[in-house]
Design an enzyme around this catalytic site. Sequence first.
Site, mmCIF file in Angstrom:
data_model
loop_
_atom_site.group_PDB
_atom_site.id
_atom_site.type_symbol
_atom_site.label_atom_id
_atom_site.label_comp_id
_atom_site.label_asym_id
_atom_site.label_seq_id
_atom_site.Cartn_x
_atom_site.Cartn_y
_atom_site.Cartn_z
ATOM 1 N N HIS A 26 0.399 -10.185 -5.196
ATOM 2 C CA HIS A 26 -0.131 -8.768 -5.350
ATOM 3 C C HIS A 26 -0.736 -8.831 -6.921
ATOM 4 C CE1 HIS A 26 -0.283 -4.589 -5.541
ATOM 5 N NE2 HIS A 26 -0.430 -4.586 -3.940
ATOM 6 N N GLU A 84 0.933 -7.125 3.727
ATOM 7 C CA GLU A 84 0.273 -7.679 4.619
ATOM 8 C C GLU A 84 1.321 -8.592 5.462
ATOM 9 O OE1 GLU A 84 -3.250 -9.987 3.439
ATOM 10 O OE2 GLU A 84 -3.908 -8.258 2.317
#
Length: 388
Positions: free
Chosen positions: A273, A326
Amino acid sequence: MHSTNGPTLSPDVPRGLAGVVVTDTELGDVRGREGFYHYRQYSAVELAESRGFEDVWHLMFHGRLPDAAERGAFLAETAPLRRLPDAVRAALPGVARTCAPSGPLAGLRSALSLLGASAGFRPVYDLGPEERRADALAACSAVPTLLAALHRLGRGLEPVEPREDLPHAANYLYMLTGSEPDPARARAVERYLVSTVDHGFNASTFTARVIASTGADVAACLVGAVGALSGPLHGGAPSRALDTLDAIGTPDRADAWIRERVLAGERIMGFGHPVYRTEDPRSRMLRSVAEDFGGPLVELAVEVEARVEALLAELKPGRELRTNVEFYAGVVMELCGLPREMFTPTFCAARVVGWSANILEQARDSKIIRPAARYVGPRPPQPLPEAC
């Protein structure tokens, strides 16, 4: 570097405006080094664990969590707005056919424009706070209906009309499937939706605010935000994380598959991320949701997460790579029966509330967002060549 007679430029501004403060906000923030993010004054993860979607929507729009009476009034106000104007309903089959190769998220851009035009949305610059709020409520209420209808039409099915007696998340699942969802699955999807309402000044939120700063209408702002979200460097795709699990298949194949990708320098979908330097709190929460369901898919996901971290420590010492939202979002939505092509649109069905709250906040400031660029082309003015 060429001099400029335009606005004073700072040589220290990073590419992409990374870390640059562009405005003040009361809506929330992401503290990446701590692995923490919040909506207004509350932990977003705690909200996802203990509150319903409507409560968080009310918080983002009004600055406070509702009491029982306010919750009932808010639901009574928003539930009827789930039904689409007749003109929009009539146009959706054509939108779905045209956008079939790209899917419901592409169709949503056109559908939102139609919704704004049909409902008579006006520029936020010309509206007062209550009128802006009304347009934003209408858009947020309609987006799940639009997405579900586009999905079903794309599969040759008739859209399912929304129900006013169901909470936001359960109604969304009902419109997708035509069946009232199991409460446990509806609550799991609701926790996911709450966890993705807002996430700082990401690209789509900033896009929505830039458009709002021009005074454009709410639908125009949201169309721009959806366009930004559709980019693969921003919106991502939880279905790709599931593709990773599909490719591995069983836990005994995990090490060989992961080792090959790490050594080849390939990206492992669902990991990493740009903001968090520790575990993504959304992933941690959704892992708990997945583990409540259990089963082979969850066991595989947990094993793959552990092996990616262990093999990175062995093969790339010092390089941390943790699961992002995700990874377990894909697992949860798969377990709850959502089609994979609806994973990112479902994210959008939640984030529209955060975008709209940012639009309303930005609309209170009449200053247009107009940054500068540093010109680095050939030095002007050059002699103009003779025409041939």
